[in-house]
Motif scaffolding. Structure first.
Motif, PDB file in Angstrom:
ATOM      1  N   GLU A  29      23.007  45.412  13.621  1.00 51.19           N
ATOM      2  CA  GLU A  29      21.714  45.065  14.206  1.00 51.19           C
ATOM      3  C   GLU A  29      20.564  45.330  13.232  1.00 51.19           C
ATOM      4  O   GLU A  29      20.689  46.157  12.323  1.00 51.19           O
ATOM      5  CB  GLU A  29      21.495  45.866  15.485  1.00 51.19           C
ATOM      6  N   GLN A  49      28.460  32.963  19.017  1.00 53.34           N
ATOM      7  CA  GLN A  49      28.556  34.367  18.659  1.00 53.34           C
ATOM      8  C   GLN A  49      28.610  34.463  17.134  1.00 53.34           C
ATOM      9  O   GLN A  49      29.483  33.861  16.510  1.00 53.34           O
ATOM     10  CB  GLN A  49      29.804  35.006  19.269  1.00 53.34           C
ATOM     11  N   ARG A 102      30.635  45.044  21.189  1.00 54.37           N
ATOM     12  CA  ARG A 102      30.169  44.182  20.099  1.00 54.37           C
ATOM     13  C   ARG A 102      31.235  43.951  19.025  1.00 54.37           C
ATOM     14  O   ARG A 102      31.044  43.164  18.105  1.00 54.37           O
ATOM     15  CB  ARG A 102      28.917  44.790  19.452  1.00 54.37           C
ATOM     16  N   TRP A 149      21.444  39.955  13.148  1.00 56.41           N
ATOM     17  CA  TRP A 149      21.512  39.348  14.476  1.00 56.41           C
ATOM     18  C   TRP A 149      21.296  40.401  15.551  1.00 56.41           C
ATOM     19  O   TRP A 149      21.788  41.522  15.453  1.00 56.41           O
ATOM     20  CB  TRP A 149      22.859  38.668  14.679  1.00 56.41           C
ATOM     21  N   GLY A 154      20.075  35.215  24.395  1.00 54.23           N
ATOM     22  CA  GLY A 154      21.361  35.239  23.711  1.00 54.23           C
ATOM     23  C   GLY A 154      21.174  35.863  22.336  1.00 54.23           C
ATOM     24  O   GLY A 154      20.358  36.775  22.163  1.00 54.23           O
ATOM     25  N   TRP A 155      21.859  35.338  21.333  1.00 51.92           N
ATOM     26  CA  TRP A 155      21.764  35.895  19.987  1.00 51.92           C
ATOM     27  C   TRP A 155      20.510  35.390  19.279  1.00 51.92           C
ATOM     28  O   TRP A 155      20.243  34.193  19.233  1.00 51.92           O
ATOM     29  CB  TRP A 155      23.006  35.548  19.176  1.00 51.92           C
ATOM     30  N   TYR A 174      21.177  40.830  19.960  1.00 53.60           N
ATOM     31  CA  TYR A 174      21.499  40.166  21.236  1.00 53.60           C
ATOM     32  C   TYR A 174      20.462  40.488  22.295  1.00 53.60           C
ATOM     33  O   TYR A 174      20.063  41.642  22.476  1.00 53.60           O
ATOM     34  CB  TYR A 174      22.878  40.585  21.752  1.00 53.60           C
ATOM     35  N   ASP A 175      20.021  39.443  22.998  1.00 60.76           N
ATOM     36  CA  ASP A 175      19.068  39.584  24.096  1.00 60.76           C
ATOM     37  C   ASP A 175      19.656  38.908  25.330  1.00 60.76           C
ATOM     38  O   ASP A 175      20.217  37.798  25.234  1.00 60.76           O
ATOM     39  CB  ASP A 175      17.741  38.932  23.719  1.00 60.76           C
ATOM     40  N   TRP A 179      18.172  35.692  15.616  1.00 63.11           N
ATOM     41  CA  TRP A 179      18.256  36.053  14.205  1.00 63.11           C
ATOM     42  C   TRP A 179      16.914  36.585  13.720  1.00 63.11           C
ATOM     43  O   TRP A 179      15.884  35.943  13.882  1.00 63.11           O
ATOM     44  CB  TRP A 179      18.659  34.853  13.359  1.00 63.11           C
TER      45      TRP A 179
END
Length: 203
Positions: free
Chosen positions: A160, A91, A175, A124, A131-132, A126-127, A134
């Motif tokens: 984001e 994370q 988040r 960053w 996952g995370w 998140y999907d 960049w």
């Protein structure tokens, strides 16, 4: 619910631009214009502009490739997915590092060999599948997060990509990361997290 007062620490032209709801702000595309009452600097001096010494996309690609994979992602082009060790959950701004207060504000110090880049440039995202992720960017900051301070807890959330920061910007509830004041500089703040319902309830 009381509005969350956010403090953003973002470096622009070797200055710290401090933003709060009491300051004037102006937005233009992805650039964020700040007026800093403390320094009495003009808005133009605080525009987030590409650093002449910023890494290039090729630098990011070459330096990060050994530590993750580049994937084509809708809406963002090629983004980078860091490798994860089995049994770990990555994370950003929470695992593999710690916070230090510097002349630039709260600065994330990463333990990862690749941490010089993705925690200070780009954003960053998140999907659910990857996952995370960049998304590369070329403006430096001590950390691309928003901050809050509530009832004995420091709280922060990654900003984001594509977000234009203004008084109405609030990351999703889930988040946010919150830790007691006394633990903000501890290694791996993930170990000191409190439930957001505890830190943010009623704010």
């Amino acid at each position: 619910m009381r509005k969350i007062v956010l403090i953003l620490f973002i470096l622009a032209s070797a200055r710290v631009a401090v933003y709060s709801q009491n300051n004037n702000s102006y937005n233009n595309g992805d650039d964020v214009y700040y007026y800093d009452d403390n320094n009495n600097t003009s808005n133009d001096n605080n525009v987030q502009q590409q650093d002449d010494n910023a890494p290039t996309y090729q630098t990011f690609y070459d330096e990060l490739s050994p530590y993750g994979q580049w994937v084509s992602y809708p809406g963002y082009g090629y983004v980078w997915v860091p490798n994860q060790e089995p049994g770990t959950v990555f994370q950003p701004y929470l695992t593999g590092g710690h916070w230090v207060y510097t002349n630039y504000g709260w600065t994330w110090v990463s333990d990862y060999a690749w941490g010089w880049g993705p925690f200070h440039y780009g954003r960053w995202l998140y999907d659910a599948f990857y996952g995370w992720l960049w998304v590369p960017g070329y403006d430096w900051a001590p950390a691309w997060v928003v901050w809050g301070d509530y009832g004995g807890y420091y709280c922060w959330a990654p900003i984001e990509p594509g977000v234009v920061i203004n008084t109405h910007y609030r990351p999703d509830w889930h988040r946010w990361y919150c830790v007691p004041h006394e633990n903000i500089t501890q290694q791996e703040p993930v170990h000191y997290l409190v439930n957001n319902d505890i830190a943010l309830k009623g704010h």
